[in-house]
Write a protein that holds these residues in place. Structure first.
Motif, PDB file in Angstrom:
ATOM      1  N   LYS A  86      67.689  97.039  48.118  1.00 38.08           N
ATOM      2  CA  LYS A  86      69.124  96.798  48.220  1.00 38.08           C
ATOM      3  C   LYS A  86      69.378  95.614  49.150  1.00 38.08           C
ATOM      4  CE  LYS A  86      70.159 100.277  45.649  1.00 38.08           C
ATOM      5  NZ  LYS A  86      70.505 100.054  44.276  1.00 38.08           N
ATOM      6  N   ALA A  87      70.279  94.741  48.757  1.00 41.37           N
ATOM      7  CA  ALA A  87      70.546  93.512  49.510  1.00 41.37           C
ATOM      8  C   ALA A  87      71.437  93.775  50.719  1.00 41.37           C
ATOM      9  CB  ALA A  87      71.214  92.488  48.598  1.00 41.37           C
ATOM     10  N   THR A  88      71.185  93.014  51.774  1.00 39.64           N
ATOM     11  CA  THR A  88      72.029  93.047  52.974  1.00 39.64           C
ATOM     12  C   THR A  88      73.098  91.959  52.852  1.00 39.64           C
ATOM     13  OG1 THR A  88      70.698  91.447  54.197  1.00 39.64           O
ATOM     14  CG2 THR A  88      70.039  93.779  54.372  1.00 39.64           C
ATOM     15  N   ILE A  89      74.032  91.973  53.759  1.00 38.78           N
ATOM     16  CA  ILE A  89      75.101  90.965  53.761  1.00 38.78           C
ATOM     17  C   ILE A  89      74.518  89.557  53.873  1.00 38.78           C
ATOM     18  CG2 ILE A  89      77.124  90.103  55.037  1.00 38.78           C
ATOM     19  CD1 ILE A  89      77.599  92.742  53.493  1.00 38.78           C
ATOM     20  N   GLU A  90      73.551  89.357  54.758  1.00 36.72           N
ATOM     21  CA  GLU A  90      72.930  88.040  54.933  1.00 36.72           C
ATOM     22  C   GLU A  90      72.226  87.599  53.653  1.00 36.72           C
ATOM     23  OE1 GLU A  90      72.362  90.636  57.060  1.00 36.72           O
ATOM     24  OE2 GLU A  90      73.602  89.971  58.738  1.00 36.72           O
ATOM     25  N   GLN A  91      71.568  88.538  53.006  1.00 33.10           N
ATOM     26  CA  GLN A  91      70.886  88.225  51.757  1.00 33.10           C
ATOM     27  C   GLN A  91      71.884  87.868  50.663  1.00 33.10           C
ATOM     28  OE1 GLN A  91      68.665  91.847  51.364  1.00 33.10           O
ATOM     29  NE2 GLN A  91      67.117  91.219  52.859  1.00 33.10           N
ATOM     30  N   ILE A  92      72.998  88.566  50.627  1.00 32.58           N
ATOM     31  CA  ILE A  92      74.047  88.269  49.643  1.00 32.58           C
ATOM     32  C   ILE A  92      74.551  86.846  49.831  1.00 32.58           C
ATOM     33  CG2 ILE A  92      76.412  88.831  48.938  1.00 32.58           C
ATOM     34  CD1 ILE A  92      75.675  91.800  49.601  1.00 32.58           C
ATOM     35  N   HIS A  93      74.759  86.433  51.066  1.00 34.42           N
ATOM     36  CA  HIS A  93      75.217  85.064  51.346  1.00 34.42           C
ATOM     37  C   HIS A  93      74.178  84.036  50.902  1.00 34.42           C
ATOM     38  CE1 HIS A  93      78.923  86.144  53.373  1.00 34.42           C
ATOM     39  NE2 HIS A  93      78.247  87.042  54.077  1.00 34.42           N
ATOM     40  N   PHE A  94      72.914  84.315  51.191  1.00 39.51           N
ATOM     41  CA  PHE A  94      71.848  83.401  50.777  1.00 39.51           C
ATOM     42  C   PHE A  94      71.797  83.306  49.254  1.00 39.51           C
ATOM     43  CE2 PHE A  94      67.616  82.308  49.380  1.00 39.51           C
ATOM     44  CZ  PHE A  94      67.292  81.229  50.193  1.00 39.51           C
ATOM     45  N   ILE A  95      71.867  84.431  48.578  1.00 37.01           N
ATOM     46  CA  ILE A  95      71.814  84.463  47.113  1.00 37.01           C
ATOM     47  C   ILE A  95      72.958  83.660  46.519  1.00 37.01           C
ATOM     48  CG2 ILE A  95      72.082  85.991  45.107  1.00 37.01           C
ATOM     49  CD1 ILE A  95      70.497  88.111  46.834  1.00 37.01           C
ATOM     50  N   SER A  96      74.135  83.791  47.086  1.00 33.69           N
ATOM     51  CA  SER A  96      75.295  83.032  46.612  1.00 33.69           C
ATOM     52  C   SER A  96      75.077  81.530  46.792  1.00 33.69           C
ATOM     53  CB  SER A  96      76.542  83.486  47.374  1.00 33.69           C
ATOM     54  OG  SER A  96      77.665  82.769  46.957  1.00 33.69           O
ATOM     55  N   GLU A  97      74.586  81.139  47.963  1.00 32.18           N
ATOM     56  CA  GLU A  97      74.305  79.723  48.228  1.00 32.18           C
ATOM     57  C   GLU A  97      73.223  79.200  47.284  1.00 32.18           C
ATOM     58  OE1 GLU A  97      72.073  76.943  51.561  1.00 32.18           O
ATOM     59  OE2 GLU A  97      72.467  79.042  52.030  1.00 32.18           O
ATOM     60  N   PHE A  98      72.151  79.949  47.132  1.00 31.19           N
ATOM     61  CA  PHE A  98      71.031  79.540  46.288  1.00 31.19           C
ATOM     62  C   PHE A  98      71.483  79.395  44.835  1.00 31.19           C
ATOM     63  CE2 PHE A  98      67.170  80.095  43.826  1.00 31.19           C
ATOM     64  CZ  PHE A  98      66.261  79.299  44.509  1.00 31.19           C
ATOM     65  N   SER A  99      72.280  80.331  44.367  1.00 31.33           N
ATOM     66  CA  SER A  99      72.782  80.277  42.987  1.00 31.33           C
ATOM     67  C   SER A  99      73.655  79.043  42.771  1.00 31.33           C
ATOM     68  CB  SER A  99      73.562  81.545  42.659  1.00 31.33           C
ATOM     69  OG  SER A  99      72.722  82.671  42.741  1.00 31.33           O
ATOM     70  N   GLY A 100      74.425  78.672  43.764  1.00 34.41           N
ATOM     71  CA  GLY A 100      75.228  77.446  43.679  1.00 34.41           C
ATOM     72  C   GLY A 100      74.354  76.208  43.580  1.00 34.41           C
ATOM     73  N   LEU A 101      73.246  76.215  44.311  1.00 35.90           N
ATOM     74  CA  LEU A 101      72.318  75.083  44.239  1.00 35.90           C
ATOM     75  C   LEU A 101      71.659  75.001  42.861  1.00 35.90           C
ATOM     76  CD1 LEU A 101      70.694  75.434  47.775  1.00 35.90           C
ATOM     77  CD2 LEU A 101      72.332  73.685  47.026  1.00 35.90           C
ATOM     78  N   ILE A 102      71.325  76.151  42.293  1.00 33.88           N
ATOM     79  CA  ILE A 102      70.773  76.175  40.934  1.00 33.88           C
ATOM     80  C   ILE A 102      71.806  75.629  39.955  1.00 33.88           C
ATOM     81  CG2 ILE A 102      70.070  77.706  39.038  1.00 33.88           C
ATOM     82  CD1 ILE A 102      67.821  77.419  40.995  1.00 33.88           C
ATOM     83  N   LYS A 103      73.063  76.024  40.134  1.00 29.70           N
ATOM     84  CA  LYS A 103      74.124  75.520  39.253  1.00 29.70           C
ATOM     85  C   LYS A 103      74.211  74.004  39.336  1.00 29.70           C
ATOM     86  CE  LYS A 103      79.028  75.597  38.156  1.00 29.70           C
ATOM     87  NZ  LYS A 103      79.269  74.165  38.192  1.00 29.70           N
ATOM     88  N   ASN A 104      74.069  73.453  40.530  1.00 30.28           N
ATOM     89  CA  ASN A 104      74.106  71.997  40.674  1.00 30.28           C
ATOM     90  C   ASN A 104      73.028  71.324  39.832  1.00 30.28           C
ATOM     91  OD1 ASN A 104      76.242  72.208  42.457  1.00 30.28           O
ATOM     92  ND2 ASN A 104      74.994  71.938  44.278  1.00 30.28           N
ATOM     93  N   LEU A 105      71.832  71.917  39.817  1.00 30.83           N
ATOM     94  CA  LEU A 105      70.755  71.366  38.977  1.00 30.83           C
ATOM     95  C   LEU A 105      71.141  71.414  37.502  1.00 30.83           C
ATOM     96  CD1 LEU A 105      67.538  72.920  40.575  1.00 30.83           C
ATOM     97  CD2 LEU A 105      68.342  70.564  40.771  1.00 30.83           C
ATOM     98  N   PHE A 106      71.701  72.533  37.076  1.00 26.10           N
ATOM     99  CA  PHE A 106      72.114  72.672  35.684  1.00 26.10           C
ATOM    100  C   PHE A 106      73.258  71.719  35.353  1.00 26.10           C
ATOM    101  CE2 PHE A 106      69.600  76.507  35.627  1.00 26.10           C
ATOM    102  CZ  PHE A 106      69.183  76.590  34.315  1.00 26.10           C
ATOM    103  N   ASP A 107      74.192  71.554  36.271  1.00 24.39           N
ATOM    104  CA  ASP A 107      75.302  70.623  36.045  1.00 24.39           C
ATOM    105  C   ASP A 107      74.782  69.224  35.736  1.00 24.39           C
ATOM    106  OD1 ASP A 107      77.444  72.396  36.375  1.00 24.39           O
ATOM    107  OD2 ASP A 107      77.626  71.990  38.525  1.00 24.39           O
ATOM    108  N   GLN A 108      73.812  68.777  36.520  1.00 25.03           N
ATOM    109  CA  GLN A 108      73.246  67.442  36.311  1.00 25.03           C
ATOM    110  C   GLN A 108      72.536  67.346  34.970  1.00 25.03           C
ATOM    111  OE1 GLN A 108      73.586  64.581  38.155  1.00 25.03           O
ATOM    112  NE2 GLN A 108      72.643  63.723  36.326  1.00 25.03           N
TER     113      GLN A 108
END
Length: 115
Positions: A86-108
């Motif tokens: 189960k994810a912690t609050i800190e992990q949730i924040h990291f996952i959200s940030e990481f997913s945004g970075l992945i989206k940036n790669l896909f956007d390009q």
């Protein structure tokens, strides 16, 4: 498309360097596992990409979806056993940030695909 790019390799390395964050079991875990949250976040990002690019053909959308499946597979490999905790609050924040970075790669890549 994305998984064979240097930027993606750097993001996987970034995740690997931050694995210690996922070894911490917090006192306030979420209802979802780490991998479930990654899957949810990445699915939302891909839906956003497809919505922002209605000119993508069916075949191009399928390519994007296949790539995101490969990303999730890689995440499961890198995360190992911690993927199902189960994810912690800190992990949730990291996952959200990481997913945004992945989206940036896909956007390009989608932008390049539509040129």
């Amino acid at each position: 498309m994305v998984t064979d790019k240097d930027g993606y390799a750097h993001l996987i390395q970034y995740l690997s360097e931050n694995l210690a964050l996922f070894t911490v079991v917090g006192t306030d875990p979420s209802e979802s596992s780490v991998l479930e949250l990654f899957e949810e976040q990445l699915a939302a990002q891909i839906i956003m990409i497809c919505g922002q690019n209605p000119e993508l053909s069916f075949a191009q959308r399928n390519t994007v979806i296949r790539e995101i499946d490969a990303v999730v597979y890689d995440l499961e490999e890198v995360l190992g056993k911690v993927a199902h905790q189960k994810a912690t609050i800190e992990q949730i924040h990291f996952i959200s940030e990481f997913s945004g970075l992945i989206k940036n790669l896909f956007d390009q890549e989608v932008s390049d695909m539509l040129k």
